[in-house]
Design a protein around this motif. Structure first.
Motif, PDB file in Angstrom:
ATOM      1  N   LYS A   9      47.969  36.980 -49.044  1.00  0.00           N
ATOM      2  CA  LYS A   9      46.989  35.964 -48.662  1.00  0.00           C
ATOM      3  C   LYS A   9      46.300  36.344 -47.351  1.00  0.00           C
ATOM      4  CE  LYS A   9      47.837  33.160 -52.086  1.00  0.00           C
ATOM      5  NZ  LYS A   9      46.812  32.934 -53.153  1.00  0.00           N
ATOM      6  N   ASP A  51      36.066  30.289 -37.911  1.00  0.00           N
ATOM      7  CA  ASP A  51      36.013  29.076 -38.741  1.00  0.00           C
ATOM      8  C   ASP A  51      36.564  29.363 -40.136  1.00  0.00           C
ATOM      9  OD1 ASP A  51      34.905  27.659 -36.656  1.00  0.00           O
ATOM     10  OD2 ASP A  51      32.852  27.738 -37.434  1.00  0.00           O
ATOM     11  N   TYR A  52      36.165  30.499 -40.693  1.00  0.00           N
ATOM     12  CA  TYR A  52      36.620  30.856 -42.040  1.00  0.00           C
ATOM     13  C   TYR A  52      38.129  31.092 -42.059  1.00  0.00           C
ATOM     14  CZ  TYR A  52      37.608  33.722 -46.100  1.00  0.00           C
ATOM     15  OH  TYR A  52      38.174  34.224 -47.239  1.00  0.00           O
ATOM     16  N   SER A  55      40.154  27.721 -41.393  1.00  0.00           N
ATOM     17  CA  SER A  55      40.106  26.801 -42.531  1.00  0.00           C
ATOM     18  C   SER A  55      40.909  27.340 -43.703  1.00  0.00           C
ATOM     19  CB  SER A  55      38.654  26.537 -42.943  1.00  0.00           C
ATOM     20  OG  SER A  55      38.034  27.716 -43.429  1.00  0.00           O
ATOM     21  N   SER A  56      40.902  28.657 -43.908  1.00  0.00           N
ATOM     22  CA  SER A  56      41.679  29.259 -44.998  1.00  0.00           C
ATOM     23  C   SER A  56      43.174  29.060 -44.769  1.00  0.00           C
ATOM     24  CB  SER A  56      41.364  30.751 -45.110  1.00  0.00           C
ATOM     25  OG  SER A  56      40.006  30.969 -45.428  1.00  0.00           O
ATOM     26  N   ARG A  58      44.644  26.751 -42.901  1.00  0.00           N
ATOM     27  CA  ARG A  58      44.996  25.326 -42.978  1.00  0.00           C
ATOM     28  C   ARG A  58      45.024  24.827 -44.413  1.00  0.00           C
ATOM     29  NH1 ARG A  58      41.202  24.513 -37.769  1.00  0.00           N
ATOM     30  NH2 ARG A  58      42.844  24.663 -36.173  1.00  0.00           N
ATOM     31  N   ASN A  59      44.156  25.373 -45.262  1.00  0.00           N
ATOM     32  CA  ASN A  59      44.177  24.979 -46.671  1.00  0.00           C
ATOM     33  C   ASN A  59      45.432  25.483 -47.375  1.00  0.00           C
ATOM     34  OD1 ASN A  59      41.729  23.598 -46.619  1.00  0.00           O
ATOM     35  ND2 ASN A  59      40.528  25.404 -47.174  1.00  0.00           N
ATOM     36  N   LEU A  60      45.846  26.711 -47.029  1.00  0.00           N
ATOM     37  CA  LEU A  60      46.999  27.314 -47.693  1.00  0.00           C
ATOM     38  C   LEU A  60      48.329  26.845 -47.111  1.00  0.00           C
ATOM     39  CD1 LEU A  60      45.666  30.980 -47.966  1.00  0.00           C
ATOM     40  CD2 LEU A  60      46.212  29.493 -49.910  1.00  0.00           C
ATOM     41  N   TYR A  61      48.372  26.680 -45.778  1.00  0.00           N
ATOM     42  CA  TYR A  61      49.626  26.387 -45.080  1.00  0.00           C
ATOM     43  C   TYR A  61      49.387  25.252 -44.073  1.00  0.00           C
ATOM     44  CZ  TYR A  61      50.451  31.036 -46.998  1.00  0.00           C
ATOM     45  OH  TYR A  61      50.555  32.119 -47.847  1.00  0.00           O
ATOM     46  N   PRO A  62      49.190  24.034 -44.563  1.00  0.00           N
ATOM     47  CA  PRO A  62      48.791  22.931 -43.673  1.00  0.00           C
ATOM     48  C   PRO A  62      49.815  22.573 -42.606  1.00  0.00           C
ATOM     49  CG  PRO A  62      49.317  22.129 -45.884  1.00  0.00           C
ATOM     50  CD  PRO A  62      49.256  23.619 -45.980  1.00  0.00           C
TER      51      PRO A  62
END
Length: 256
Positions: A9, A51-52, A55-56, A58-62
């Motif tokens: 990832k 930013d990318y 955000s990636s 946080r989406n995968l591993y909040p």
């Protein structure tokens, strides 16, 4: 958690950030701004890449915390899971149109770096490591140089951003080294310096006053490639020397 699965990832995220950087590279529309001083610059590519990446993650591993160069910390390095990010290492090179820049992403688990990626998008070089599984460049194993003759070594370094006002700026080390080795290089990206040391392209690397996002991923790659990371100062943030044990023994005494 499977560190190797996380690394996959991590590589995907690094490639996505690299695409953003290539989109803007040499575009003439980088909107550069100074940070600490005119030696320290940030561009639109730094901001969009960060930013990318954030955000990636946080989406995968909040539940994970993140420490990043431009945004600071939303948790801390001592949290159980912490990502350490330099979205664009080598911004001065990037802003000038020079191709040596990188994305550096590391993951700490209980304070220990367990996975790391250094991706140089313009060069097409992806350096990776998972603790205990070796170091790799584009899927092929890499190893540190083991040179022991100073006159055959090519070494790399850098200078801190406060070099104009702080005389403790590495010039003394450079002056000791430059006439004793085959070559001294200033690559402009600490992450690439470390990755290139891991691959044996550079025989040793040292620098003063770095930050965790500069060194976490690259340091893991070095140690997994058979090298060592030595702290050379305690008063200038992350000040390190990287080399194989054999090279460290010969080159290390020159660095103060």
């Amino acid at each position: 958690m499977d560190y190797s699965a996380i690394l996959e990832k991590m590589m995907e995220i690094a490639r996505g950030a690299g695409e953003i950087q290539l989109k803007h590279f040499r575009s003439g529309h980088l909107d550069p701004h100074s940070k600490l001083n005119n030696f320290d610059v940030v561009t639109i590519a730094d901001r969009e890449s960060e930013d990318y990446i954030l955000s990636s993650i946080r989406n995968l591993y909040p539940g994970h915390s993140i420490v990043s160069e431009e945004s600071g910390s939303d948790g801390g390095l001592d949290n159980e899971w912490c990502w350490v990010v330099d979205p664009l290492d080598g911004t001065t090179n990037y802003n000038q149109g020079l191709p040596i820049f990188s994305v550096s992403i590391a993951l700490r688990h209980h304070g220990e770096v367990v996975a790391g990626v250094v991706f140089a998008p313009q060069l097409g070089e992806m350096f990776t490591a998972v603790r205990g599984n070796g170091a790799w460049l584009n899927g092929s194993p890499i190893h540190c140089s083991r040179k022991t003759d100073l006159s055959t070594m090519v070494v790399a370094t850098g200078m801190p951003y406060d070099r104009d006002r702080n005389p403790d700026n590495n010039l003394d080390n450079i002056s000791r080294v430059v006439c004793r080795v085959r070559g001294t290089r200033r690559m402009g990206s600490a992450a690439i310096d470390l990755a290139y040391t891991a691959a044996g392209f550079i025989d040793a690397y040292w620098e003063l006053n770095l930050n965790p996002w500069d060194v976490d991923a690259g340091s893991l790659i070095v140690t997994e490639a058979g090298g060592q990371i030595k702290s050379i100062r305690t008063d200038r943030k992350c000040s390190i020397l990287a080399a194989s044990p054999e090279t460290m023994e010969v080159f290390g005494p020159l660095i103060k």
